[in-house]
Design a protein around this motif. Structure first.
Motif, PDB file in Angstrom:
ATOM      1  N   VAL B  13      84.568  50.317  63.984  1.00 58.83           N
ATOM      2  CA  VAL B  13      84.791  51.926  64.243  1.00 58.83           C
ATOM      3  C   VAL B  13      83.639  52.264  65.598  1.00 58.83           C
ATOM      4  N   ILE B  14      84.069  52.874  66.381  1.00 58.11           N
ATOM      5  CA  ILE B  14      83.260  53.253  67.753  1.00 58.11           C
ATOM      6  C   ILE B  14      82.865  54.671  67.601  1.00 58.11           C
ATOM      7  N   MET B  15      81.506  54.717  67.665  1.00 56.58           N
ATOM      8  CA  MET B  15      81.199  56.374  67.440  1.00 56.58           C
ATOM      9  C   MET B  15      80.033  56.709  68.592  1.00 56.58           C
ATOM     10  N   ALA B  16      80.350  58.013  69.247  1.00 52.01           N
ATOM     11  CA  ALA B  16      79.206  58.408  70.036  1.00 52.01           C
ATOM     12  C   ALA B  16      78.760  59.763  69.881  1.00 52.01           C
ATOM     13  N   GLY B  17      77.525  59.877  70.210  1.00 50.99           N
ATOM     14  CA  GLY B  17      77.236  61.073  70.226  1.00 50.99           C
ATOM     15  C   GLY B  17      76.185  61.505  71.275  1.00 50.99           C
ATOM     16  N   ASP B  18      76.209  62.950  71.630  1.00 50.90           N
ATOM     17  CA  ASP B  18      75.234  63.208  72.758  1.00 50.90           C
ATOM     18  C   ASP B  18      74.033  63.107  72.505  1.00 50.90           C
ATOM     19  N   THR B  19      73.065  62.888  73.430  1.00 54.89           N
ATOM     20  CA  THR B  19      71.596  62.714  73.036  1.00 54.89           C
ATOM     21  C   THR B  19      70.643  63.814  73.046  1.00 54.89           C
ATOM     22  N   ILE B  43      77.533  54.445  59.700  1.00 52.58           N
ATOM     23  CA  ILE B  43      76.797  55.420  60.404  1.00 52.58           C
ATOM     24  C   ILE B  43      77.176  56.888  60.063  1.00 52.58           C
ATOM     25  N   LEU B  44      76.133  57.628  59.849  1.00 51.27           N
ATOM     26  CA  LEU B  44      76.366  59.101  59.429  1.00 51.27           C
ATOM     27  C   LEU B  44      76.052  59.674  60.875  1.00 51.27           C
ATOM     28  N   ALA B  45      77.068  60.266  61.656  1.00 52.77           N
ATOM     29  CA  ALA B  45      76.779  60.981  62.682  1.00 52.77           C
ATOM     30  C   ALA B  45      76.511  62.615  62.263  1.00 52.77           C
ATOM     31  N   LYS B  46      75.602  63.235  62.656  1.00 54.84           N
ATOM     32  CA  LYS B  46      75.205  64.444  62.184  1.00 54.84           C
ATOM     33  C   LYS B  46      75.183  65.524  63.373  1.00 54.84           C
ATOM     34  N   SER B  47      75.633  66.660  63.212  1.00 49.36           N
ATOM     35  CA  SER B  47      75.646  67.665  64.028  1.00 49.36           C
ATOM     36  C   SER B  47      75.361  69.033  63.491  1.00 49.36           C
ATOM     37  N   GLY B  48      74.588  69.872  64.220  1.00 52.49           N
ATOM     38  CA  GLY B  48      74.413  71.351  63.359  1.00 52.49           C
ATOM     39  C   GLY B  48      72.765  71.319  63.585  1.00 52.49           C
ATOM     40  N   GLU B  49      72.369  71.976  62.439  1.00 53.06           N
ATOM     41  CA  GLU B  49      70.875  72.301  62.388  1.00 53.06           C
ATOM     42  C   GLU B  49      70.138  70.911  62.446  1.00 53.06           C
ATOM     43  N   ASN B 100      77.447  69.277  60.119  1.00 50.97           N
ATOM     44  CA  ASN B 100      78.754  68.651  60.047  1.00 50.97           C
ATOM     45  C   ASN B 100      78.730  67.190  60.431  1.00 50.97           C
ATOM     46  N   LEU B 101      79.367  66.302  59.692  1.00 51.69           N
ATOM     47  CA  LEU B 101      79.323  65.024  60.012  1.00 51.69           C
ATOM     48  C   LEU B 101      80.589  64.193  60.102  1.00 51.69           C
ATOM     49  N   LEU B 102      80.113  62.905  60.803  1.00 52.12           N
ATOM     50  CA  LEU B 102      81.206  61.971  60.994  1.00 52.12           C
ATOM     51  C   LEU B 102      80.774  60.738  60.303  1.00 52.12           C
ATOM     52  N   LEU B 103      81.371  60.181  59.292  1.00 53.94           N
ATOM     53  CA  LEU B 103      80.885  59.184  58.684  1.00 53.94           C
ATOM     54  C   LEU B 103      81.619  57.946  59.165  1.00 53.94           C
ATOM     55  N   GLY B 104      81.056  57.117  59.599  1.00 51.01           N
ATOM     56  CA  GLY B 104      81.980  55.842  60.120  1.00 51.01           C
ATOM     57  C   GLY B 104      81.474  54.616  59.179  1.00 51.01           C
ATOM     58  N   GLY B 105      82.289  53.680  58.963  1.00 49.26           N
ATOM     59  CA  GLY B 105      81.680  52.285  58.187  1.00 49.26           C
ATOM     60  C   GLY B 105      82.664  51.225  58.129  1.00 49.26           C
ATOM     61  N   TYR B 106      82.327  50.351  58.114  1.00 50.10           N
ATOM     62  CA  TYR B 106      83.186  48.989  58.018  1.00 50.10           C
ATOM     63  C   TYR B 106      82.899  48.197  56.735  1.00 50.10           C
ATOM     64  N   ASP B 107      84.068  48.126  56.044  1.00 49.97           N
ATOM     65  CA  ASP B 107      83.894  47.403  54.568  1.00 49.97           C
ATOM     66  C   ASP B 107      84.372  45.896  54.725  1.00 49.97           C
ATOM     67  N   LYS B 108      83.427  45.209  54.285  1.00 55.48           N
ATOM     68  CA  LYS B 108      83.705  43.598  54.356  1.00 55.48           C
ATOM     69  C   LYS B 108      84.914  43.414  53.415  1.00 55.48           C
ATOM     70  N   LYS B 109      84.963  43.972  52.426  1.00 55.87           N
ATOM     71  CA  LYS B 109      85.974  43.386  51.566  1.00 55.87           C
ATOM     72  C   LYS B 109      87.360  43.831  52.087  1.00 55.87           C
ATOM     73  N   ASP B 110      87.598  44.933  52.685  1.00 59.76           N
ATOM     74  CA  ASP B 110      89.099  45.155  53.114  1.00 59.76           C
ATOM     75  C   ASP B 110      88.922  44.594  54.669  1.00 59.76           C
TER      76      ASP B 110
END
Lengths: 241, 208
Positions: B13-19, B43-49, B100-110
């Motif tokens: 999973v590839i994620m990008a956020g501004d800094t 990874i939890l990508a957070k935006s907002g307050e 507001n969030l984007l949750l990306g993750g990798y599961d070893k099982k699947d």
């Protein structure tokens, strides 16, 4: 009036009988040993022999409280579950507020405080559990702590709780040397247990806690190897005599 | 305003956020990491307050850790998404978290990556690609066109940069700097910290 029933009150001669009874319960539990080396901590437990049809994997006496702290216990397993749960929660709670991982003494203090609370509260009985807590402090030194049902806690170089407390402690006092390396610490732990555990190495669990590394459970074969070496050494000594 | 982009590729999973971290017209920080690791493979990508984001992410991280210590096993991405959504949903009518969030993750099982879109109202959706913040306005159409299932990592990185270039080009607020992270079977890794310079700027330089 009987001073040992139901709630924890002082007896006329200044004892908390319920707490002392709790300590008796601990003395009935299976043995647990903790030994501190120069840069290593080793926990050893006597596993209760499981019934034939029972799955031995579900009986775990050495548990992780946090990534860097482990503990074991002697006494009522069900009571220990409550303490372990509270401790685990407290570790995460601490990290939530302070961002730093919790200190070993801090969590020991917390567990001891919890045990003490139950000796001075209405309608509850003390935990029938003594615990051994291991981890590395902020300066990187290995630390071994022990708590008991009264809520006392103290730091130890090596300690033992449970049914074979006396003989194992005597053995440790005789054979403990400061600043042992990992191999020596593991051997001392196994040796102290092997004498008192029925049916030998099959019922011993050994866990090694190294700095900044996850806990490692020693494999069955390795424990068997070390036990065999002890027995051979013993035989040789007897033959010499 | 934050820009977060993410999509699922072949076993990653590839994620990008501004800094950027700012307050009204002022940029307070230009090295603010909005892609927070929850555990070794999420990874939890957070935006907002910013404050709400910090508090909420902390809460999720600590509870996921507690679960791991208690049960000696890690939660799946799906479970974390559901748990996070529930926290947001119970909070919205009491003490809302403006995140507001984007949750990306990798599961070893699947052996698969997954991406979830969560917002402050308590909605949650499993997505293949998506964005939060202003980026969503621009990046959606690009990903609609170019995203394919099972993109290799190099193609994925190219596509991500394409998205970020578009954000930089069209967003009137100078976002410029982005942090790209990737999650695969080995865990979380920082791919690149990119400074995107739009073509227009190059033209001005040529004039001089």
């Amino acid at each position: 009036m009987s001073y040992d029933r139901a709630i924890t009150v002082f007896s006329p001669d200044g004892h908390l009988i319920q707490v002392e009874y709790a300590l008796e319960a601990v003395k009935k539990g299976t043995t647990a040993v903790g030994v501190k080396g120069k840069e290593v901590l080793v926990l050893g437990v006597e596993k209760k022999s499981t019934a034939k049809l029972q799955d031995p994997r579900t009986v775990r006496k050495i548990v992780q409280i946090d990534d860097h702290i482990c503990m074991t216990f002697a006494g009522l397993t069900a009571d220990s579950r409550i303490l372990i749960n509270k401790a685990r929660f407290e570790c995460q709670s601490y990290k939530y507020y302070y961002e730093d991982p919790i200190g070993v003494e801090y969590i020991t203090r917390y567990i001891a405080k919890t045990q003490q609370k139950y000796t001075q509260s209405v309608g509850v009985r003390p935990f029938g559990v003594s615990t051994l807590i291991v981890g590395y402090d902020s300066k990187g030194f290995p630390k071994l702590y022990q708590t008991d049902p009264s809520g006392n806690f103290s730091s130890w170089k090596a300690s033992c709780i449970g049914r074979s407390e006396k003989p194992v402690k005597e053995f440790l006092e005789k054979n403990y040397i400061d600043e042992m390396d990992e191999e020596q610490t593991v051997r001392l732990t196994i040796q102290s247990l092997v004498e008192v555990v029925e049916s030998g190495e099959k019922n011993i669990d050994i866990a090694i806690m190294r700095k900044n590394k996850p806990i490692e459970f020693l494999g069955r074969t390795r424990i068997a190897e070390i036990v065999k070496e002890f027995e051979e050494e013993k035989k040789r000594k007897e033959e010499e005599d | 305003m934050d820009s977060l982009v993410g999509f699922v590729g072949k076993n990653y999973v590839i994620m990008a956020g501004d800094t950027n971290a700012g307050r009204s017209i002022m940029r307070l920080k230009d090295d603010f990491d909005k892609l927070v690791p929850i555990d070794s493979h999420k990874i939890l990508a957070k935006s907002g307050e910013i404050g709400d984001g910090n508090q909420f992410c902390n809460l999720i991280i600590r509870n996921v850790s507690l679960y791991r210590i208690r049960n000696e096993t890690e939660l799946t991405t799906k479970s974390v998404a559901h748990y996070t959504r529930r926290q947001l949903a119970t909070a919205i009518r009491k003490n809302p978290y403006s995140v507001n969030l984007l949750l990306g993750g990798y599961d070893k099982k699947d052996q698969k990556g997954s991406l979830y879109y969560l917002d402050y109202l308590g909605s949650s959706k499993k997505i293949n690609y998506g964005a939060q913040g202003y980026a969503a306005l621009f990046v959606g159409s690009i990903l609609d066109r170019f995203w394919k299932e099972d993109l290799d990592f190099e193609d994925g990185l190219e596509l991500m940069k394409k998205c970020l270039r578009e954000v930089e080009k069209r967003l009137i607020i100078g976002t410029r700097c982005f942090l790209i992270k990737m999650i695969n079977s080995d865990g979380i890794s920082v791919v690149e910290k990119v400074m995107i310079n739009s073509e227009k700027k190059n033209e001005i330089e040529e004039e001089n």
